[in-house]
Design an enzyme around this catalytic site. Structure first.
Site, PDB file in Angstrom:
ATOM      1  CG  LEU A   1     -27.962   4.203  16.167  1.00 18.95           C
ATOM      2  CD1 LEU A   1     -29.101   3.794  15.252  1.00 18.95           C
ATOM      3  CD2 LEU A   1     -28.199   5.572  16.789  1.00 18.95           C
ATOM      4  CG  ASP A   2     -22.613   4.249  13.830  1.00 17.80           C
ATOM      5  OD1 ASP A   2     -21.857   3.286  13.600  1.00 17.80           O
ATOM      6  OD2 ASP A   2     -22.384   5.410  13.443  1.00 17.80           O
ATOM      7  N   PRO A   3     -22.271   1.098  16.195  1.00 22.19           N
ATOM      8  CG  PRO A   3     -20.896  -0.701  16.793  1.00 22.19           C
ATOM      9  CD  PRO A   3     -21.169   0.745  17.131  1.00 22.19           C
TER      10      PRO A   3
ATOM     11  CE1 TYR B   1     -17.898   0.395  14.623  1.00 21.92           C
ATOM     12  CE2 TYR B   1     -17.968   2.091  16.339  1.00 21.92           C
ATOM     13  CZ  TYR B   1     -18.237   1.680  15.033  1.00 21.92           C
ATOM     14  OH  TYR B   1     -18.825   2.542  14.158  1.00 21.92           O
TER      15      TYR B   1
ATOM     16  CG  ASP C   1     -24.406   0.886  11.721  1.00 23.99           C
ATOM     17  OD1 ASP C   1     -24.668  -0.096  12.447  1.00 23.99           O
ATOM     18  OD2 ASP C   1     -23.322   1.485  11.754  1.00 23.99           O
TER      19      ASP C   1
END
Length: 937
Positions: free
Chosen positions: A617-619, A592, A622
């Site tokens: 991946l996340d973040p 992030y 997505d």
């Protein structure tokens, strides 16, 4: 120049007078020169001097040795008839003339070589040639630097490059349009080398023009516009061929009008000069004198004002380092996207063109230069390639997306006799001056004309003063991201430093390791991890580095890189970003973008670097899938009414046999911290905030979008922020981003929280230098562990966490009487414990599940509930699913920054189409393929 050439060529009397005037103090009689065999390319049929030039030299008493070659356009007997000696051994000559570079092992010491060396930009592929020239005491004269007092080149093949290039692109245009479903008169034009001479080529083009004038161009392709960049010999040569077609010239400001409403019975041409597309970055306007001195102060508007309305671009401009590029890689992404525009018509039974731009003939053939996305030349064998918006190149087909590009670096050799005559006549007056050269003597002993003196790159074992910059440029190229490609498109080594060698590092290194021109260094605070990566991928350099303890070493390592990828904990990214800004080096992270990084945005812009975050991946994935969906909806006039997203890394179901239903494929601390965070989201138009400290686990809900899995999810961080970044805040009533787990995870986490094991604050008993302890739970519960019985301990735990959670806590081994590794905080000590207790074992698999649920309102009033699922399993003895889902997008994004596909500066996120589309496309090639399902109501 024309007058200079005419003087010695008109008659032998005038020729003798010319020699006498030019060389009052220098005799050329008895001089020996050689014309070497061209061996760089099987297509190279040119020579630097034509038989007519040789005849004049031999009559003046010069011995001309011609190295045998049956490939040369002029046969050996014509040179022999002109008085030349055909001989393999050319060592007698003091001056050796060629066209292209000479093989290093064939260079003869202490000679003067005249050729196109392609060394003046420190092109890495030709640095061995330059080194050998210096070592062998060779005097190098480069035709490219033979210039008059105004700085204009006086010896070049430019005109015939333009002629051949224009013929080639018209040939390719016919094939490209046919592949798109349109027969045109261009189909009857062949490649330039198919014609005996340019006159035959022009006749074929006139025949095609006659059909165009009769209205035989399909209406479905719209008016054709040809844009010529520059006004020099290259551009003029191309325009000479173009003018054989029925044509009309228009100024740049008229391009859009004729592209929309022009005639189909003629072709439109537009000559674009610097003043038409270059303007100051500050204040606009164009000043030619200022531009010559400070090109970096200017930007090009070509991609915005001219390229969108060009069918074919004929690029003939010379590009210098620091000059604005005509078309950048991001420009190409925008221009080559299919678009519904009024100037792309279609008729019944005829397909519409995907976009206006059909073809580019980059006659300048400067890889990575003015047309940035062409980083390698095409060849006469394979003259065309299709280049699309995702940077795919296809040299085997004319069908498919993209623009047809022809970028042959030896274009004039397709018209070899005319090119040789033209070049030889230009070179001849300067060759007379060059004849006096003796490479064994210092330059000071010679009296070269300014034109020749200014073209001497090397002499007497060193670079001449005007070209000493090559040495500095070579050094700069080793550590700078502004690399100069070689003439054949070879790129120099780019250096990538990867910080962190943990569980997600291997796929990232594997992806970058596929390119031979990328040198990778992996730095880690754990030497074994870095060494393991280096053993797995030959050529990777492992380094032991603690970025907190050794900021000086971090700065040195970053300074030697072109790009840094940080796989460190997000709390350390500001240290890395600071070092990258200091060294003007790009940075990519999979984490992030926190407030500390955002505050560095302005400084990163000033340093002209990219800090790209949230490409994991996340973040990461997505975001990419969400933006792809939202942009599609908005472009079609729809609205996003609800967006709910969950993502999680899990053990494969068969490996989830523990109370947490979870195993760790990377650092557990981040996973556990996530359960203590806050969450803010919108539900049915209402803003909901969940405080930290473990409250998230009480917001868990069961999910059934994959009925074969028992899943649950809880909100994650600030969803409202992303509603704004996604561009759906004004229309979306529900926005929630959450974390995905197997059912039972949240309940067990709550038990650990109640015991105090999730506390991130230091605890006195866990000081590393304190006394040894066992049964940490006893300490946290205030129980004396030296006297309590195990069953009594379970009772105490049950009173704290509830009876239903006791067995879960016990099964994790937390109640066992084992020594505790003290790491200051309960959370860190628990993280270390669980990393060993619940790690993915050899032979086990993990699983990644990503779910987007999007409610869409379409203009016709219908609603669509679209589910986007990404389910990826890890490999039992290969990359984990989490490693692939984090490492591959980060690697792809890193490669895009290195290659110039991503050129936005500052602290950025992957939300624009030119970033997310290529990443998603390339992730599919790595096996990461989402699936979509829709319900309509």
């Amino acid at each position: 120049m024309q007058r200079i050439l005419e003087t010695p060529m008109k008659s032998s009397k005038k020729y003798g007078l010319f020699l006498k005037k030019s060389f009052k103090h220098t005799s050329i009689q008895g001089k020996v020169i050689a014309i070497r065999r061209e061996d760089q390319s099987v297509w190279e049929r040119r020579a630097p001097l034509a038989p007519s030039n040789v005849r004049r030299l031999t009559r003046a008493g010069v011995k001309v040795i011609v190295q045998p070659s049956n490939r040369r356009a002029y046969p050996m007997q014509t040179y022999a008839a002109a008085g030349a000696v055909i001989l393999e051994d050319i060592s007698e000559a003091s001056v050796i003339f060629g066209v292209k570079q000479a093989p290093v092992d064939l260079l003869i010491p202490n000679k003067t070589y005249c050729l196109f060396s392609h060394t003046i930009k420190a092109q890495e592929a030709n640095m061995p040639l330059l080194d050998a020239i210096l070592e062998k005491n060779i005097r190098l004269i480069d035709y490219e630097k033979l210039m008059d007092e105004r700085g204009q080149r006086v010896v070049a093949f430019g005109k015939y490059a333009g002629l051949a290039g224009m013929v080639n692109i018209l040939h390719g245009l016919g094939l490209r349009l046919l592949a798109l479903g349109h027969h045109t008169p261009f189909m009857h034009i062949g490649p330039a080398h198919n014609y005996r001479n340019s006159s035959m080529a022009r006749q074929a083009i006139r025949d095609a023009g006659y059909e165009i004038a009769l209205g035989m161009m399909p209406k479905s392709i719209g008016p054709l516009t040809f844009v010529f960049t520059g006004s020099g010999n290259v551009s003029q040569g191309g325009q000479e061929v173009f003018q054989e077609l029925p044509h009309e010239y228009v100024p740049p400001e008229m391009l859009r009008k004729v592209a929309e409403h022009g005639s189909h019975a003629k072709i439109y041409g537009c000559e674009v000069r610097r003043r038409h597309h270059l303007e100051r970055k500050d204040g606009g306007g164009f000043n030619p004198e200022e531009y010559e001195k400070f090109p970096s102060r200017y930007i090009s508007t070509f991609s915005k004002k001219i390229a969108p309305y060009a069918s074919v671009i004929i690029n003939g401009i010379y590009w210098a380092i620091d000059s604005p590029k005509l078309l950048t890689i991001p420009d190409a992404k925008s221009l080559l996207r299919p678009a519904n525009t009024p100037w792309l018509p279609s008729s019944v039974g005829s397909p519409a063109l995907p976009h206006r731009m059909l073809a580019i003939c980059d006659i300048s053939a400067d890889p990575g230069g003015s047309v940035e996305f062409m980083n390698e030349c095409t060849t006469i064998d394979t003259p065309f390639c299709l280049y699309d918006a995702d940077r795919n190149k296809d040299t085997k087909s004319f069908k498919g997306p993209g623009v047809l590009v022809c970028s042959i670096d030896n274009m004039p050799t397709q018209l070899p006799r005319e090119a040789t005559d033209f070049f030889g006549d230009l070179l001849f007056p300067h060759a007379l001056d060059i004849l006096q050269s003796d490479a064994t003597l210092p330059l000071e002993k010679h009296n070269f004309t300014p034109s020749v003196a200014g073209a001497i790159i090397a002499s007497n074992g060193k670079l001449t003063p005007n070209f000493e910059y090559i040495h500095e440029l070579r050094i700069a190229n080793r550590g700078s991201r502004h690399k100069v490609p070689g003439p054949e498109g070879e790129r120099p080594t780019r250096k990538v430093t990867v910080l962190g060698a943990g569980m997600v590092c291997a796929p990232l290194v594997e992806y970058l390791h596929r390119d031979n021109d990328i040198q990778i260094t992996v730095a880690s605070a754990l030497k074994d991890e870095a060494d393991a990566i280096a053993e797995r991928y030959p050529g990777v350099e492992p380094i032991l580095l603690d970025v907190v303890e050794r900021p000086d070493m971090l700065q040195d390592l970053v300074s030697s890189a072109d790009l840094v990828v940080s796989l460190l904990p997000s709390s350390l990214h500001y240290l890395v970003a600071e070092a990258c800004i200091n060294a003007s080096v790009h940075l990519v992270t999979a984490s992030y973008c926190n407030d500390e990084l955002k505050e560095m945005h302005g400084r990163a812009v000033e340093k002209d670097i990219t800090i790209l975050n949230e490409v994991g991946l996340d973040p990461g994935i997505d975001h990419l899938l969400a933006m792809e969906c939202f942009d599609e909806v908005h472009q079609a006039g729809g609205k996003v009414q609800s967006f709910i997203s969950y993502c999680g890394g899990l053990p494969a179901p068969e490996c989830s046999d523990n109370a947490l239903r979870y195993k760790f494929s990377w650092n557990p601390r981040g996973v556990l911290l996530n359960t203590l965070g806050t969450a803010t989201f919108i539900k049915d138009g209402e803003t909901i905030h969940i405080p930290g400290g473990g409250q998230l686990m009480k917001e868990t809900c069961q999910l059934d979008f994959l009925p074969g899995f028992a899943l649950e999810g809880f909100p994650n961080r600030d969803s409202i922020k992303y509603a704004k970044l996604y561009g759906i805040a004004h229309e979306c009533k529900t926005v929630l981003r959450g974390t995905l787990r197997f059912q039972g995870y949240a309940d067990t986490i709550q038990g650990l929280q109640l015991l105090g094991l999730m506390d991130p604050n230091p605890h006195p008993v866990l000081h590393p230098k304190g006394p040894d302890i066992t049964w940490l739970v006893c300490t946290l519960l205030g129980v004396d562990d030296s006297s309590i019985f195990y069953e009594n301990l379970k009772t105490q735990v049950a009173q704290c966490v509830g009876m239903s959670r006791v067995n879960a806590i016990e099964s994790l081994g937390i109640l066992e009487d084992d020594p505790v590794l003290k790491l200051n905080t309960p959370l860190d000590s628990l993280s270390h414990f669980l990393s060993r207790k619940l790690s993915i074992e050899r032979g086990e698999r993990d699983l990644v599940i990503l779910r987007h649920e999007v409610l869409i309102l379409w203009p016709d009033g219908r609603r669509e509930l679209r589910g986007i699922n990404l389910v990826e399993y890890g490999e039992a003895d290969g990359h984990s699913a989490m490693a692939k889902a984090v490492g591959f997008p980060a690697a792809i994004a890193s490669k895009m920054v290195l290659d110039g596909e991503i050129q936005q500066k500052g602290c950025i996120l992957p939300f624009s189409p030119d970033i997310y589309r290529p990443i998603l496309s390339r992730l599919k090639a790595e096996g990461l393929k989402p699936k979509e399902q829709s319900k309509w109501f």
